[in-house]
Write a protein that holds these residues in place. Structure first.
Motif, PDB file in Angstrom:
ATOM      1  N   LEU A 206     -12.362  18.189  35.536  1.00 28.42           N
ATOM      2  CA  LEU A 206     -11.791  19.850  35.161  1.00 28.42           C
ATOM      3  C   LEU A 206     -12.522  20.633  35.331  1.00 28.42           C
ATOM      4  CD1 LEU A 206      -9.727  19.860  33.016  1.00 28.42           C
ATOM      5  CD2 LEU A 206     -11.611  19.880  31.281  1.00 28.42           C
ATOM      6  N   THR A 207     -11.670  22.017  35.926  1.00 26.79           N
ATOM      7  CA  THR A 207     -12.202  22.701  36.295  1.00 26.79           C
ATOM      8  C   THR A 207     -11.638  24.446  36.171  1.00 26.79           C
ATOM      9  OG1 THR A 207     -13.145  22.202  38.130  1.00 26.79           O
ATOM     10  CG2 THR A 207     -13.302  24.329  38.321  1.00 26.79           C
ATOM     11  N   LYS A 208     -12.295  25.660  35.588  1.00 32.19           N
ATOM     12  CA  LYS A 208     -11.385  26.677  35.191  1.00 32.19           C
ATOM     13  C   LYS A 208     -12.667  27.415  35.998  1.00 32.19           C
ATOM     14  CE  LYS A 208      -8.759  28.984  32.942  1.00 32.19           C
ATOM     15  NZ  LYS A 208      -7.058  29.434  33.345  1.00 32.19           N
ATOM     16  N   LYS A 209     -12.179  28.313  36.548  1.00 32.87           N
ATOM     17  CA  LYS A 209     -12.060  29.988  37.506  1.00 32.87           C
ATOM     18  C   LYS A 209     -11.567  30.762  36.683  1.00 32.87           C
ATOM     19  CE  LYS A 209     -13.357  27.180  41.628  1.00 32.87           C
ATOM     20  NZ  LYS A 209     -12.808  27.894  43.364  1.00 32.87           N
ATOM     21  N   PHE A 210     -11.729  31.651  36.717  1.00 37.32           N
ATOM     22  CA  PHE A 210     -11.064  33.256  36.768  1.00 37.32           C
ATOM     23  C   PHE A 210     -11.503  34.321  37.356  1.00 37.32           C
ATOM     24  CE2 PHE A 210     -12.807  31.262  31.861  1.00 37.32           C
ATOM     25  CZ  PHE A 210     -11.134  30.947  31.726  1.00 37.32           C
ATOM     26  N   GLY A 211     -10.798  34.621  38.591  1.00 38.68           N
ATOM     27  CA  GLY A 211     -11.017  35.225  39.775  1.00 38.68           C
ATOM     28  C   GLY A 211     -12.420  34.098  40.618  1.00 38.68           C
ATOM     29  N   GLY A 212     -13.264  34.931  40.696  1.00 38.79           N
ATOM     30  CA  GLY A 212     -14.063  34.202  41.664  1.00 38.79           C
ATOM     31  C   GLY A 212     -15.331  34.026  40.702  1.00 38.79           C
ATOM     32  N   LEU A 213     -15.041  33.631  39.443  1.00 39.32           N
ATOM     33  CA  LEU A 213     -15.878  33.556  38.796  1.00 39.32           C
ATOM     34  C   LEU A 213     -16.035  31.624  37.892  1.00 39.32           C
ATOM     35  CD1 LEU A 213     -18.424  32.957  37.026  1.00 39.32           C
ATOM     36  CD2 LEU A 213     -17.526  34.297  34.964  1.00 39.32           C
ATOM     37  N   THR A 214     -16.240  30.772  38.365  1.00 44.82           N
ATOM     38  CA  THR A 214     -16.525  29.119  38.525  1.00 44.82           C
ATOM     39  C   THR A 214     -17.353  29.020  36.636  1.00 44.82           C
ATOM     40  OG1 THR A 214     -16.198  28.353  40.281  1.00 44.82           O
ATOM     41  CG2 THR A 214     -16.359  27.014  38.847  1.00 44.82           C
ATOM     42  N   ALA A 215     -15.556  29.089  35.314  1.00 48.80           N
ATOM     43  CA  ALA A 215     -16.733  29.019  34.310  1.00 48.80           C
ATOM     44  C   ALA A 215     -17.192  27.739  33.619  1.00 48.80           C
ATOM     45  CB  ALA A 215     -15.109  29.957  33.250  1.00 48.80           C
ATOM     46  N   VAL A 216     -16.169  26.720  34.627  1.00 50.11           N
ATOM     47  CA  VAL A 216     -16.388  25.062  34.089  1.00 50.11           C
ATOM     48  C   VAL A 216     -15.999  24.674  35.199  1.00 50.11           C
ATOM     49  CG1 VAL A 216     -15.798  23.044  33.163  1.00 50.11           C
ATOM     50  CG2 VAL A 216     -16.245  25.205  31.663  1.00 50.11           C
ATOM     51  N   SER A 217     -16.690  23.563  36.054  1.00 47.35           N
ATOM     52  CA  SER A 217     -16.560  22.786  37.061  1.00 47.35           C
ATOM     53  C   SER A 217     -16.972  21.330  36.772  1.00 47.35           C
ATOM     54  CB  SER A 217     -18.219  23.346  38.208  1.00 47.35           C
ATOM     55  OG  SER A 217     -17.958  22.885  39.393  1.00 47.35           O
ATOM     56  N   LYS A 218     -15.536  20.560  37.402  1.00 51.43           N
ATOM     57  CA  LYS A 218     -15.824  19.243  37.592  1.00 51.43           C
ATOM     58  C   LYS A 218     -16.440  18.606  36.128  1.00 51.43           C
ATOM     59  CE  LYS A 218     -16.618  19.813  42.234  1.00 51.43           C
ATOM     60  NZ  LYS A 218     -17.165  19.430  43.974  1.00 51.43           N
ATOM     61  N   PHE A 219     -15.977  18.962  35.472  1.00 53.74           N
ATOM     62  CA  PHE A 219     -16.130  18.254  33.687  1.00 53.74           C
ATOM     63  C   PHE A 219     -15.538  17.498  33.497  1.00 53.74           C
ATOM     64  CE2 PHE A 219     -16.307  17.930  29.206  1.00 53.74           C
ATOM     65  CZ  PHE A 219     -17.766  17.814  28.771  1.00 53.74           C
ATOM     66  N   ALA A 220     -16.699  16.026  33.575  1.00 56.31           N
ATOM     67  CA  ALA A 220     -16.358  14.911  33.446  1.00 56.31           C
ATOM     68  C   ALA A 220     -16.258  14.310  31.855  1.00 56.31           C
ATOM     69  CB  ALA A 220     -16.125  13.707  34.624  1.00 56.31           C
ATOM     70  N   MET A 221     -15.664  13.331  30.946  1.00 55.10           N
ATOM     71  CA  MET A 221     -16.514  13.169  30.044  1.00 55.10           C
ATOM     72  C   MET A 221     -15.407  11.655  29.707  1.00 55.10           C
ATOM     73  SD  MET A 221     -15.100  15.899  26.889  1.00 55.10           S
ATOM     74  CE  MET A 221     -13.420  15.682  26.346  1.00 55.10           C
ATOM     75  N   ASP A 222     -16.007  11.053  28.998  1.00 50.04           N
ATOM     76  CA  ASP A 222     -15.013   9.973  28.748  1.00 50.04           C
ATOM     77  C   ASP A 222     -15.845   9.602  27.053  1.00 50.04           C
ATOM     78  OD1 ASP A 222     -13.841   7.690  27.502  1.00 50.04           O
ATOM     79  OD2 ASP A 222     -13.941   6.555  29.924  1.00 50.04           O
ATOM     80  N   ILE A 223     -14.573   9.977  25.945  1.00 54.11           N
ATOM     81  CA  ILE A 223     -14.593  10.027  24.611  1.00 54.11           C
ATOM     82  C   ILE A 223     -13.868   8.474  23.760  1.00 54.11           C
ATOM     83  CG2 ILE A 223     -15.077  11.269  22.178  1.00 54.11           C
ATOM     84  CD1 ILE A 223     -14.893  13.381  23.461  1.00 54.11           C
ATOM     85  N   LYS A 224     -14.096   7.853  23.080  1.00 52.39           N
ATOM     86  CA  LYS A 224     -13.990   6.328  22.411  1.00 52.39           C
ATOM     87  C   LYS A 224     -13.053   6.570  21.271  1.00 52.39           C
ATOM     88  CE  LYS A 224     -16.018   3.397  25.753  1.00 52.39           C
ATOM     89  NZ  LYS A 224     -16.347   4.005  26.470  1.00 52.39           N
ATOM     90  N   GLU A 225     -12.985   5.945  20.498  1.00 56.05           N
ATOM     91  CA  GLU A 225     -12.168   5.666  19.041  1.00 56.05           C
ATOM     92  C   GLU A 225     -13.850   6.262  18.847  1.00 56.05           C
ATOM     93  OE1 GLU A 225      -9.395   3.652  19.232  1.00 56.05           O
ATOM     94  OE2 GLU A 225      -7.474   4.098  19.960  1.00 56.05           O
ATOM     95  N   MET A 226     -13.289   7.016  17.193  1.00 49.79           N
ATOM     96  CA  MET A 226     -14.367   7.054  16.002  1.00 49.79           C
ATOM     97  C   MET A 226     -15.586   7.254  16.913  1.00 49.79           C
ATOM     98  SD  MET A 226     -12.476   5.412  13.499  1.00 49.79           S
ATOM     99  CE  MET A 226     -14.163   5.319  12.660  1.00 49.79           C
ATOM    100  N   GLU A 227     -15.892   8.170  17.829  1.00 52.13           N
ATOM    101  CA  GLU A 227     -16.778   8.368  18.399  1.00 52.13           C
ATOM    102  C   GLU A 227     -17.530   9.784  18.066  1.00 52.13           C
ATOM    103  OE1 GLU A 227     -19.596   6.898  22.591  1.00 52.13           O
ATOM    104  OE2 GLU A 227     -17.541   7.875  23.022  1.00 52.13           O
ATOM    105  N   ILE A 228     -18.524  10.353  17.410  1.00 52.68           N
ATOM    106  CA  ILE A 228     -19.150  11.857  17.531  1.00 52.68           C
ATOM    107  C   ILE A 228     -19.889  12.217  17.996  1.00 52.68           C
ATOM    108  CG2 ILE A 228     -20.188  13.421  15.366  1.00 52.68           C
ATOM    109  CD1 ILE A 228     -20.198  11.346  13.696  1.00 52.68           C
ATOM    110  N   VAL A 229     -19.242  12.867  18.884  1.00 52.45           N
ATOM    111  CA  VAL A 229     -19.814  13.682  20.497  1.00 52.45           C
ATOM    112  C   VAL A 229     -20.078  14.845  20.771  1.00 52.45           C
ATOM    113  CG1 VAL A 229     -19.416  13.697  22.967  1.00 52.45           C
ATOM    114  CG2 VAL A 229     -18.462  11.399  21.955  1.00 52.45           C
TER     115      VAL A 229
END
Length: 253
Positions: free
Chosen positions: A9-32
């Motif tokens: 998961l990646t979000k760029k605003f023009g030349g700024l990369t705000a989030v780069s290659k974010f990977a997560m996995d949240i299971k049911e009933m977890e608090i993360v």
């Protein structure tokens, strides 16, 4: 079972990369938890998950479905609800009316039925009232149902915002800095409250928080962002002892 998952998961605003290659996995009933210094990209992640921002790259999967780039109201209908860092209540409405508004997401009647006051609409209206009152009771606000939202103390406004989110019948609740502005006693009560609503409503909870006592006290897994990049993930104990996390928060000599 995985409930919410991201890949690259990646979000760029023009030349700024705000989030780069974010990977997560949240299971049911977890608090993360999602933590990191100011400007790390945490709220940008929330905004992508809830349809406020469309990812530049990557995918979001919720309950087995690819929801990448769908609109915010569609995300909410699927079962993802959120609160905001700056409380967003209808401050000139009563506590009860704030929750009633959120219930309309699941209303099956249209505006014509409401004007005509059809029997079906009246039944649904009664159900919404009963559901809203039950939610207020669960979060300890039923005794102030007729007060203006703006008149509530800060901690109770937070609870009202969460009650309004719960009225949409979410499967996962995203909390954006729920302890912001709270005193130590309110923060302690919030920790108990988060565990309580998770168990009562069979919820999965994903939260951004700067208050380390709250994060370490309630979260079972934590992701750490710094300048948009994931620098650590693990249990609270693992995160507390991670040198990269310590450096990101405290700096190095």
């Amino acid at each position: 079972m995985s409930l919410l998952r991201t890949n690259n998961l990646t979000k760029k605003f023009g030349g700024l990369t705000a989030v780069s290659k974010f990977a997560m996995d949240i299971k049911e009933m977890e608090i993360v938890g999602l933590i990191g210094p100011n400007g790390a990209g945490k709220t940008t992640v929330f905004n992508m998950l809830t349809g406020v921002y469309k990812p530049t790259k990557g995918s979001i999967f919720f309950d087995g479905r690819d929801i990448t780039g769908i609109k915010s109201h569609e995300v909410t209908k699927l079962g993802i609800a959120r609160t905001f860092q700056n409380i967003r209540l209808f401050k000139e409405l009563s506590v009860l009316d704030n929750v009633l508004v959120a219930n309309h997401l699941r209303l099956k009647s249209n505006i014509l039925f409401s004007v005509l006051r059809t029997p079906n609409y009246i039944r649904q209206e009664k159900h919404m009232y009963e559901k809203s009152m039950e939610l207020l009771k669960e979060v300890g606000l039923d005794d102030v149902k007729d007060e203006m939202a703006s008149s509530l103390p800060y901690g109770k406004q937070r609870r009202l915002e969460i009650a309004r989110a719960l009225a949409t019948d979410p499967k996962i609740l995203l909390l954006d800095e729920p302890a912001a502005g709270m005193n130590p006693q309110e923060s302690f009560e919030l920790m108990e409250f988060i565990h309580d609503i998770r168990d009562k409503f069979d919820l999965t909870i994903f939260m951004i928080e700067h208050h380390m006592q709250v994060v370490m006290g309630v979260c079972e897994k934590i992701y750490v962002l710094d300048h948009g990049v994931t620098i650590a993930e693990g249990t609270p104990k693992e995160i507390q002892n991670d040198e990269k996390v310590i450096e990101a928060y405290l700096g190095v000599d």
